[in-house]
Scaffold this motif. Structure first.
Motif, PDB file in Angstrom:
ATOM      1  N   SER A 139       0.849  -1.189   0.000  1.00  0.00           N
ATOM      2  CA  SER A 139       0.000   0.000   0.000  1.00  0.00           C
ATOM      3  C   SER A 139       0.888   1.244   0.000  1.00  0.00           C
ATOM      4  O   SER A 139       1.953   1.255   0.603  1.00  0.00           O
ATOM      5  N   SER A 140       0.445   2.296  -0.665  1.00  0.00           N
ATOM      6  CA  SER A 140       1.237   3.526  -0.678  1.00  0.00           C
ATOM      7  C   SER A 140       0.935   4.350   0.579  1.00  0.00           C
ATOM      8  O   SER A 140      -0.145   4.225   1.161  1.00  0.00           O
TER       9      SER A 140
ATOM     10  N   SER B  16       3.108  12.346   4.058  1.00  0.00           N
ATOM     11  CA  SER B  16       2.666  12.124   2.675  1.00  0.00           C
ATOM     12  C   SER B  16       1.997  13.358   2.078  1.00  0.00           C
ATOM     13  O   SER B  16       1.562  14.268   2.797  1.00  0.00           O
TER      14      SER B  16
END
Length: 120
Positions: free
Chosen positions: A36-37, A83
């Motif tokens: 998963s990012s 992020s």
């Protein structure tokens, strides 16, 4: 002439296959958050939005649950907090990084460096 054009075709096919294999490994490869990012994981922290912008705001049980899950991998937690999705959502990393402590998560990675921030 026919032999050299076959060779060129085979060489071209080989290059295409190698590039495709490399791309598959890159897509399937594990990053900070496994497959998963960090941006995808950041979306799962929607219940933490208020708590990540105001250190006096209550931290919901659903937020603590997600942070506990992601925080099992400190590198992932840092990548999520830093992020692009977190930034675009107005998350303040200096406040968000306090959530594991505010949730009283046992065995949290105290002292782990997240860029310019340190997990309390």
């Amino acid at each position: 002439m026919a032999v050299s054009s076959k060779f060129i075709c085979l060489l071209g096919l080989f290059v295409v296959v190698v590039v495709n294999v490399a791309m598959l490994e890159r897509v399937d490869g594990a990053g900070e958050c496994g497959k998963s990012s960090p941006d995808d994981e950041a979306m799962k922290l929607a219940p933490c939005a208020t708590a990540a912008q105001d250190e006096k705001a209550a931290v919901s049980d659903s937020c603590c649950s997600q942070v506990k899950r992601i925080g099992q991998n400190p590198a992932c937690l840092c990548a999520v907090l830093l992020s692009n999705t977190a930034k675009a959502s107005g998350i303040k990393p200096q406040i968000a990084i306090t959530i594991p402590k505010r949730c009283n998560i046992p065995n949290r990675p105290v002292g782990y460096k997240c860029g310019a921030y340190t997990l309390p």
